[in-house]
Motif scaffolding. Structure first.
Motif, short mmCIF file in Angstrom:
data_model
loop_
_atom_site.label_atom_id
_atom_site.label_comp_id
_atom_site.label_asym_id
_atom_site.label_seq_id
_atom_site.Cartn_x
_atom_site.Cartn_y
_atom_site.Cartn_z
N ILE A 120 0.84 -1.20 0.00
CA ILE A 120 0.00 0.00 0.00
C ILE A 120 0.87 1.25 0.00
O ILE A 120 0.66 2.18 -0.78
N ILE A 121 1.89 1.27 0.87
CA ILE A 121 2.71 2.48 0.99
C ILE A 121 3.49 2.72 -0.29
O ILE A 121 3.52 3.85 -0.81
N VAL A 122 4.10 1.68 -0.82
CA VAL A 122 4.92 1.87 -2.02
C VAL A 122 4.07 2.32 -3.19
O VAL A 122 4.39 3.29 -3.89
N SER A 123 2.92 1.65 -3.40
CA SER A 123 2.13 2.06 -4.56
C SER A 123 1.52 3.44 -4.34
O SER A 123 1.40 4.21 -5.30
N ALA A 124 1.19 3.78 -3.09
CA ALA A 124 0.66 5.12 -2.83
C ALA A 124 1.69 6.18 -3.20
O ALA A 124 1.37 7.18 -3.84
N LEU A 125 2.93 5.94 -2.82
CA LEU A 125 3.99 6.90 -3.11
C LEU A 125 4.09 7.14 -4.62
O LEU A 125 4.10 8.27 -5.10
N PHE A 126 4.11 6.03 -5.37
CA PHE A 126 4.28 6.18 -6.82
C PHE A 126 3.04 6.79 -7.46
O PHE A 126 3.16 7.59 -8.39
N ILE A 127 1.86 6.43 -6.97
CA ILE A 127 0.65 6.99 -7.57
C ILE A 127 0.58 8.49 -7.32
O ILE A 127 0.28 9.27 -8.22
N GLY A 128 0.92 8.90 -6.10
CA GLY A 128 0.94 10.33 -5.81
C GLY A 128 1.91 11.06 -6.72
O GLY A 128 1.61 12.13 -7.26
N MET A 129 3.09 10.46 -6.91
CA MET A 129 4.10 11.11 -7.75
C MET A 129 3.62 11.22 -9.19
O MET A 129 3.79 12.25 -9.85
N VAL A 130 3.00 10.15 -9.69
CA VAL A 130 2.55 10.17 -11.09
C VAL A 130 1.43 11.18 -11.28
O VAL A 130 1.44 11.95 -12.25
N VAL A 131 0.47 11.21 -10.34
CA VAL A 131 -0.64 12.17 -10.47
C VAL A 131 -0.08 13.59 -10.50
O VAL A 131 -0.49 14.43 -11.30
N SER A 132 0.90 13.84 -9.64
CA SER A 132 1.48 15.17 -9.56
C SER A 132 2.17 15.54 -10.87
O SER A 132 2.00 16.64 -11.40
N LEU A 133 2.92 14.59 -11.40
CA LEU A 133 3.66 14.85 -12.65
C LEU A 133 2.71 15.10 -13.81
O LEU A 133 2.85 16.07 -14.56
N GLN A 134 1.73 14.21 -13.94
CA GLN A 134 0.75 14.36 -15.01
C GLN A 134 -0.03 15.66 -14.87
O GLN A 134 -0.24 16.39 -15.83
N GLY A 135 -0.47 15.92 -13.64
CA GLY A 135 -1.27 17.12 -13.40
C GLY A 135 -0.47 18.37 -13.71
O GLY A 135 -0.98 19.31 -14.32
N TYR A 136 0.80 18.37 -13.33
CA TYR A 136 1.62 19.55 -13.57
C TYR A 136 1.72 19.84 -15.06
O TYR A 136 1.63 20.98 -15.49
N ASN A 137 1.91 18.77 -15.86
CA ASN A 137 2.02 18.95 -17.30
C ASN A 137 0.81 19.64 -17.89
O ASN A 137 0.94 20.55 -18.71
N VAL A 138 -0.38 19.21 -17.45
CA VAL A 138 -1.59 19.80 -18.01
C VAL A 138 -1.82 21.20 -17.44
O VAL A 138 -2.10 22.14 -18.17
N LEU A 139 -1.66 21.32 -16.11
CA LEU A 139 -1.98 22.60 -15.46
C LEU A 139 -1.05 23.70 -15.95
O LEU A 139 -1.46 24.85 -16.09
N SER A 140 0.23 23.36 -16.21
CA SER A 140 1.15 24.42 -16.60
C SER A 140 0.78 24.99 -17.97
O SER A 140 1.15 26.11 -18.29
N ILE A 180 -3.92 5.65 5.24
CA ILE A 180 -2.47 5.70 5.10
C ILE A 180 -2.11 5.93 3.64
O ILE A 180 -1.23 6.74 3.31
N PHE A 181 -2.84 5.26 2.75
CA PHE A 181 -2.62 5.43 1.31
C PHE A 181 -2.75 6.90 0.93
O PHE A 181 -1.88 7.47 0.27
N CYS A 182 -3.85 7.53 1.37
CA CYS A 182 -4.09 8.94 1.00
C CYS A 182 -2.95 9.83 1.48
O CYS A 182 -2.42 10.64 0.72
N ALA A 183 -2.58 9.66 2.75
CA ALA A 183 -1.55 10.52 3.31
C ALA A 183 -0.24 10.33 2.56
O ALA A 183 0.44 11.32 2.19
N VAL A 184 0.14 9.08 2.30
CA VAL A 184 1.41 8.83 1.62
C VAL A 184 1.36 9.34 0.18
O VAL A 184 2.33 9.92 -0.31
N ALA A 185 0.21 9.14 -0.50
CA ALA A 185 0.11 9.60 -1.89
C ALA A 185 0.24 11.11 -1.97
O ALA A 185 0.90 11.64 -2.87
N ILE A 186 -0.38 11.81 -1.02
CA ILE A 186 -0.27 13.27 -1.04
C ILE A 186 1.16 13.69 -0.77
O ILE A 186 1.69 14.62 -1.38
#
Lengths: 164, 260
Positions: free
Chosen positions: B58-78, B160-166
């Motif tokens: 849970i923790i490892v996948s949360a970390l990566f999912i948070g990172m990917v969402v952030s990266l993808q979101g940044y690309n579009v938002l910028s 825990i997933f939410c907190a780690v992903a954020i």
């Protein structure tokens, strides 16, 4: 068995800690409660896009938030309920409340402009002097309308000149 | 032609029968006199194997999912020069959807399949039958603690997933892509509501926990007692649980967003 219990305990503590992080760091749960805040209302002709939890500010400083929006059945005005931090207990009763927009397309919030009375707003008071939200669409509509009018007038004038 | 219609009918009846069995099964597990002192150690053991052992994935996948969402979101938002809104995007998508759903899917894969295989093997090796012979109710001894452990640990894992992903989103957004730290958290706090977003997410994960463990323990209990049967039951458990999670997610979201 003992170690298992310790691990389960740690798991639950971690989850509760995550919950606290979510509550305070992520949602910024408002600490405004019955005890440390007081409630005032204001009736607006139009609230535009104002939502509950929008900020209430004086001079750009956040002093409270919108807690509820209801429609007054008799006057057809929107009654906005706000909670104000108890520390800000010196807002004059003749203050003005206006709904403004953060930036060009940002969220709406309430701006209070302090008045000059020596009496201050208490719990349950209402602000009388309100300015409705300025809707961008209406402004554009008015602008278009006035431009059209201008054009029509100038055309009429040139026609007159030509006739003369 | 007639045969295919017959088959359709019998399949339907079998399916409905299965659902009915699952319902009766869970009612039998839940409706009984509570024996807190004796079931507590059993529950502890299951909380450990279902909840604590699911933490790493849970923790490892949360970390990566948070990172990917952030990266993808940044690309579009910028593109709209709104990269300051990244915090809001990451927090809302994680807390409302990704947190409960992805952790439930991982939970179905990690814990649900293990529960099914374990109970299925117990049935195949006739451990359940021998327990009954000894007068120990397998529903109380085996099923009930596993079911409750699933319901309890699912929301905890999801939080825990939410907190780690954020946190993952924050690391990528602020430290790597250079979004302003204050704007990141401030926009997030302005848009995320405790009751409407976080509590709803927790409610979702409780429902998912119920669904996943229910399907897992029932599939284990209803296993055809052969080696092949265990494999089939484990596959079914994961497939049904994932489908149920995704389906119910839509229904719950529609309810919570005030769709009707």
């Amino acid at each position: 068995m003992k170690t298992i219990e310790i691990f389960v305990g740690l798991f639950i503590i971690a989850a509760v800690a995550a919950m606290f992080v979510l509550a305070f760091k992520v949602s910024g749960m408002s600490p405004l409660t019955e005890h440390n805040s007081y409630q005032i209302t204001a009736a607006f002709d139009n609230i535009g896009d104002l939502k509950p939890r929008a900020a209430v500010t004086i001079a750009g400083v956040k002093i409270g938030q919108v807690t509820g929006i209801t429609l007054n059945d008799k006057s057809y005005r929107a009654v906005v309920t706000m909670r104000i931090d108890k520390q800000e207990n010196n807002i004059p009763v003749d203050s003005e409340a206006s709904i403004v927009t953060a930036g060009l397309l940002g969220a709406n919030y309430i701006k209070l402009t302090p008045g000059f009375e020596n009496q201050f707003l208490q719990n349950g008071d209402a602000i009388e002097d309100t300015h409705p939200a300025i809707l961008l669409e209406e402004m554009i509509g008015q602008l278009m309308f006035s431009m059209k009018n201008d054009k029509a007038e100038t055309e009429a004038e040139t026609d007159n000149v030509a006739v003369q | 032609m007639l045969k295919s219609i017959q088959q359709l009918g019998s399949t339907t009846i079998n399916r409905v029968n299965e659902v009915g069995q699952a319902g009766v099964f869970i009612l039998k597990t839940l409706i009984r006199i509570p024996r807190p002192i004796r079931s507590f150690p059993l529950l502890m053991q299951e909380l450990y194997s279902v909840g604590v052992l699911s933490l790493p994935i849970i923790i490892v996948s949360a970390l990566f999912i948070g990172m990917v969402v952030s990266l993808q979101g940044y690309n579009v938002l910028s593109k709209f020069s709104a990269s300051e809104e990244l915090g809001q995007l990451v927090a809302l998508s994680v807390v409302r959807e990704l947190g409960p759903v992805v952790s439930a899917l991982l939970f179905a894969g990690r814990a649900g399949s293990a529960l099914t295989a374990e109970i299925g093997l117990m049935k195949t090796t006739e451990q359940l039958a021998s327990m009954e012979m000894m007068g120990v109710d397998p529903l109380w001894k085996i099923i009930s603690p596993r079911f409750w452990a699933g319901i309890i640990s699912m929301p905890l894992l999801s939080m825990i997933f939410c907190a780690v992903a954020i946190f993952g989103g924050y690391m990528v957004g602020v430290h790597w892509l250079g979004v302003d730290n204050g704007a990141f958290w401030n926009n997030m706090q302005n848009s995320v509501d405790f009751r409407l977003d976080i509590v709803n997410g927790v409610i979702k994960s409780v429902v998912f926990g119920c669904l996943v463990t229910w399907i897992a323990v029932f599939q284990g209990f209803a296993t055809v007692p052969t080696a092949e049967g265990i494999g089939l039951a484990t596959t079914r458990s994961v497939v049904y649980a994932s489908l149920a999670v995704l389906g119910f997610d839509f229904v719950l979201t529609a309810l919570m967003m005030g769709g009707w």
